[in-house]
Design an enzyme around this catalytic site. Sequence first.
Site, PDB file in Angstrom:
ATOM      1  N   ARG A   1       0.829  -1.208   0.000  1.00  0.00           N
ATOM      2  CA  ARG A   1       0.000   0.000   0.000  1.00  0.00           C
ATOM      3  C   ARG A   1       0.870   1.269   0.000  1.00  0.00           C
ATOM      4  O   ARG A   1       0.523   2.269  -0.634  1.00  0.00           O
ATOM      5  CB  ARG A   1      -0.948  -0.018   1.211  1.00  0.00           C
ATOM      6  CG  ARG A   1      -1.997   1.066   1.121  1.00  0.00           C
ATOM      7  CD  ARG A   1      -3.159   0.846   2.085  1.00  0.00           C
ATOM      8  NE  ARG A   1      -4.284   1.687   1.685  1.00  0.00           N
ATOM      9  CZ  ARG A   1      -4.820   2.649   2.431  1.00  0.00           C
ATOM     10  NH1 ARG A   1      -4.357   2.877   3.645  1.00  0.00           N
ATOM     11  NH2 ARG A   1      -5.802   3.371   1.976  1.00  0.00           N
TER      12      ARG A   1
ATOM     13  N   HIS B   1       0.472   4.139  -2.747  1.00  0.00           N
ATOM     14  CA  HIS B   1       0.128   5.530  -2.408  1.00  0.00           C
ATOM     15  C   HIS B   1       1.252   6.503  -2.733  1.00  0.00           C
ATOM     16  O   HIS B   1       1.003   7.680  -2.978  1.00  0.00           O
ATOM     17  CB  HIS B   1      -0.277   5.642  -0.937  1.00  0.00           C
ATOM     18  CG  HIS B   1      -1.713   5.284  -0.693  1.00  0.00           C
ATOM     19  ND1 HIS B   1      -2.440   5.769   0.355  1.00  0.00           N
ATOM     20  CD2 HIS B   1      -2.549   4.486  -1.395  1.00  0.00           C
ATOM     21  CE1 HIS B   1      -3.680   5.277   0.298  1.00  0.00           C
ATOM     22  NE2 HIS B   1      -3.764   4.490  -0.743  1.00  0.00           N
TER      23      HIS B   1
ATOM     24  N   HIS C   1      -6.215  -5.965  -3.601  1.00  0.00           N
ATOM     25  CA  HIS C   1      -7.012  -6.179  -2.389  1.00  0.00           C
ATOM     26  C   HIS C   1      -7.143  -7.652  -2.012  1.00  0.00           C
ATOM     27  O   HIS C   1      -7.870  -7.998  -1.093  1.00  0.00           O
ATOM     28  CB  HIS C   1      -8.380  -5.484  -2.517  1.00  0.00           C
ATOM     29  CG  HIS C   1      -8.276  -4.003  -2.380  1.00  0.00           C
ATOM     30  ND1 HIS C   1      -9.274  -3.125  -2.692  1.00  0.00           N
ATOM     31  CD2 HIS C   1      -7.241  -3.228  -1.933  1.00  0.00           C
ATOM     32  CE1 HIS C   1      -8.875  -1.884  -2.463  1.00  0.00           C
ATOM     33  NE2 HIS C   1      -7.638  -1.917  -2.011  1.00  0.00           N
TER      34      HIS C   1
ATOM     35  N   TRP D   1     -10.427  -8.824   2.818  1.00  0.00           N
ATOM     36  CA  TRP D   1     -11.138  -9.219   1.601  1.00  0.00           C
ATOM     37  C   TRP D   1     -11.162 -10.730   1.409  1.00  0.00           C
ATOM     38  O   TRP D   1     -12.105 -11.268   0.860  1.00  0.00           O
ATOM     39  CB  TRP D   1     -10.482  -8.570   0.382  1.00  0.00           C
ATOM     40  CG  TRP D   1     -10.633  -7.087   0.270  1.00  0.00           C
ATOM     41  CD1 TRP D   1     -11.634  -6.431  -0.403  1.00  0.00           C
ATOM     42  CD2 TRP D   1      -9.779  -6.064   0.800  1.00  0.00           C
ATOM     43  NE1 TRP D   1     -11.441  -5.074  -0.298  1.00  0.00           N
ATOM     44  CE2 TRP D   1     -10.316  -4.811   0.415  1.00  0.00           C
ATOM     45  CE3 TRP D   1      -8.604  -6.065   1.569  1.00  0.00           C
ATOM     46  CZ2 TRP D   1      -9.740  -3.588   0.753  1.00  0.00           C
ATOM     47  CZ3 TRP D   1      -8.027  -4.854   1.919  1.00  0.00           C
ATOM     48  CH2 TRP D   1      -8.590  -3.625   1.513  1.00  0.00           C
TER      49      TRP D   1
END
Length: 287
Positions: free
Chosen positions: A35, A39, A163, A179
Amino acid sequence: MGGKTGDFEAVRQDIIKLLHQPEYDDGSAGPVLVRLAWHSAGTYDAETDTGGSNGAGMRYEAEGGDPANAGLQHARVFLEPVKSKHPWITYADLWTLAGVVAIKEMGGPEIPWLGGRTDYVDDSKLPPRGRLPDGAKGADHLRWIFYRMGFNDQEIVALSGAHNLGRCHSDRSGFEGQWVNNPTRFSNQYFRLMLSMQWKKKTLKNGVEQFVNYDEDSGTELMMLPTDIALTQDKAFIKYVELYARDKEAFFAAFTKVFAKLIELGITRDADGNITNSDNELGGYHA
Ligand code: ZEM
């Protein structure tokens, strides 16, 4: 025991060593490192050629303090010992490299990675907040955000396959849960579950809405963001959800390409792979 300048292989090995974190989340730093890489790069705007992984702007409050980046300090802290041991590597390289190393180590594909990013931040080119996607929204929002970076519908779906990894933390994003059953194993399970399970809207105590599936036999609850479910409600997106759900190799191939593209956004290279962005002369390995 400092590493030799330019020895990215040694850095890779040290990233691999820190992935196992028994006290953290599901026992791995991997998902949050992925992540962080995403980002760091996902602020890119093709039109103004601003944002992107070059510069590692998340070290500073303007970008690091964006509520969308809540929780990513954990990822940066995990990497600090690697940076101390190999001080020549830029944060911008370290964060993107950690993402690809984590994906590979969690059973995902080997994603091509090139170094040379700078840690130089040009204040006039700081990306404004609000460039990262909002999980509470729908298909139009996904297109608005990802077209801006230069991605198409197929690439949006492939990228969303990340995810498969990790979880939502109510104290970071407001959403809660994971998830898939094994959130530290990279696979196409996210797409399969998206299609095969019944997803019901649930309002959390904090008022945030997400989708959940509760399995009575095992007592486990899995979740999807509204943006994940939006992929099944859009004619163009669902074709790719179906493809990646039935064909893991197709997903891995698509993800390899699109993640490599993500971490190169805003970076220009010559034929030898050397970065030619003018900013880099100011930064390079020295910043
Ligand atoms: Zn995510 N993501 N993301 N994502 N993401 C979360 C967690 C993780 C969206 C989003 O709102 C959220 C991509 C795309 C999109 C990962 C990778 C990638 C969380 C939970 C949210 C809310 C954060 C928390 O609470 O800790 C939205 C709306 C997206 C638009 C499509 C892309 C692209 C990714 C990489 C290629 C990963 C690995 C996580 C799990 C992080 C963790 O800490 O476990």
